[in-house]
Every structure is written in structure tokens, then in C-alpha cells.
Write an enzyme that holds these catalytic residues in place. Structure first.
Site, mmCIF file in Angstrom:
data_model
loop_
_atom_site.group_PDB
_atom_site.id
_atom_site.type_symbol
_atom_site.label_atom_id
_atom_site.label_comp_id
_atom_site.label_asym_id
_atom_site.label_seq_id
_atom_site.Cartn_x
_atom_site.Cartn_y
_atom_site.Cartn_z
ATOM 1 N N GLU A 110 -21.661 41.895 -1.127
ATOM 2 C CA GLU A 110 -20.441 41.243 -0.683
ATOM 3 C C GLU A 110 -20.850 40.073 0.202
ATOM 4 O O GLU A 110 -21.832 40.165 0.935
ATOM 5 C CB GLU A 110 -19.542 42.179 0.137
ATOM 6 N N TYR A 122 -27.228 32.727 -3.276
ATOM 7 C CA TYR A 122 -26.934 33.681 -4.342
ATOM 8 C C TYR A 122 -26.701 32.977 -5.682
ATOM 9 O O TYR A 122 -27.147 33.459 -6.725
ATOM 10 C CB TYR A 122 -25.740 34.557 -3.971
#
Length: 158
Positions: A110, A122
Site C-alpha cells: 500500500e 514502484y
């Protein structure tokens, strides 16, 4: 001619002796940091937890929970003065490799939508968004959603 050697970068298993340094970084880089107890509990539970040291200096850390064939990235942090120097990428790559070695097929995490630097990291590694958790994180003005991202570890070399 003189050669200057760069300090050695080491990935070492996190231990209780690292917690003071970890808490210094954690409280400096997050408005809502993990507690010392969160880290101690992660170590006691046997989570995959690693520190990155450069010439002995702790520059970052990562904590991953393994669950059958999936790994869940719980915390990844780099000291403010060491950010944007590749240490986050080293920590993430290491977490992915260890998770794969331990049998995980994917790595889930998350991230706050407001955390542009983390999202960039990411995305660079090929994580894809698979969901949103409403009001997941505490925020100064209430709660902030979390984006749920996942990465297949099939191509990650163990």
C-alpha cells in the site's frame, strides 16, 4: 595515482540493536511513523526485515511479511539525506529477491497517493495498481486512501 574506494553497501538482517537508528529515520521521514513496538513485533514475528548500511551508517530498511505465496511490503524507508541516491531501489530489489527465494509469487504493498517519490520508485519497478483502500492512512486533515500495488516476482532472480 591514488584510488578512492567507495564505502561498502551492505544488506543485513534487521535486529533489535538497529532499532534506535531505525526510529531516528522513521520519525524524521514520516508524519505518522511506525512505533518501536511495530518494529519489535515484526522482528518477533519473524518477518523478513533488512537494513541497508553504507560504511556502517544505517541509511534505510525494509520489512516484508511472507504469507504463503504472497509477500506484503509493510515498510520501506530511506534516511532523508540519503534519498534519491538509489538506496530505496536497492532495498526494494533486495526485498523482492528474498521474497522470491522464500516462495512468494508476488509482492503487494500500500502507498499513499500523495507519496510521489514512492510511486515513482514502484512504477519504475513495474508495480501495477490493483485497488484502493479508503481512509487507510492517518492524515493531518483526517484520513488518506491507500493505493494497492502488486508486482509479479516470476521474473525476479532469486
Amino acid at each position: 595515482m591514488s584510488a578512492v574506494l567507495a564505502p561498502q553497501v551492505e544488506m543485513l538482517p534487521m535486529n533489535a540493536g538497529d532499532l534506535d537508528e531505525i526510529m531516528t529515520i522513521e520519525s524524521a521521514v514520516y508524519p505518522f511513523p511506525w512505533t518501536r513496538g511495530n518494529f519489535a513485533d515484526s522482528l518477533a514475528a519473524g518477518y523478513s526485515a533488512w537494513v541497508c548500511r553504507v560504511g556502517g551508517e544505517l541509511v534505510g530498511y525494509v520489512v516484508v511479511m511472507q504469507a504463503v505465496d504472497e509477500a506484503h511490503l509493510l515498510n520501506i524507508s530511506v534516511a532523508a539525506r540519503r534519498q534519491r541516491m538509489g538506496f530505496g531501489a536497492r532495498l526494494l530489489r533486495h526485498a523482492m529477491q528474498v521474497s522470491r527465494r522464500l516462495g512468494a509469487a508476488s509482492l503487494l504493498l500500500e502507498v499513499r497517493p500523495s507519496n510521489a517519490a514512492a510511486l515513482e520508485l514502484y512504477q519504475h519497478f513495474g508495480f501495477v495498481r490493483v485497488g484502493r483502500r479508503k481512509a487507510y492512512y492517518p492524515a493531518h486533515d483526517g484520513r488518506e486512501d491507500a493505493l494497492v500495488l502488486v508486482h509479479s516476482l516470476a521474473e525476479v532472480k532469486a
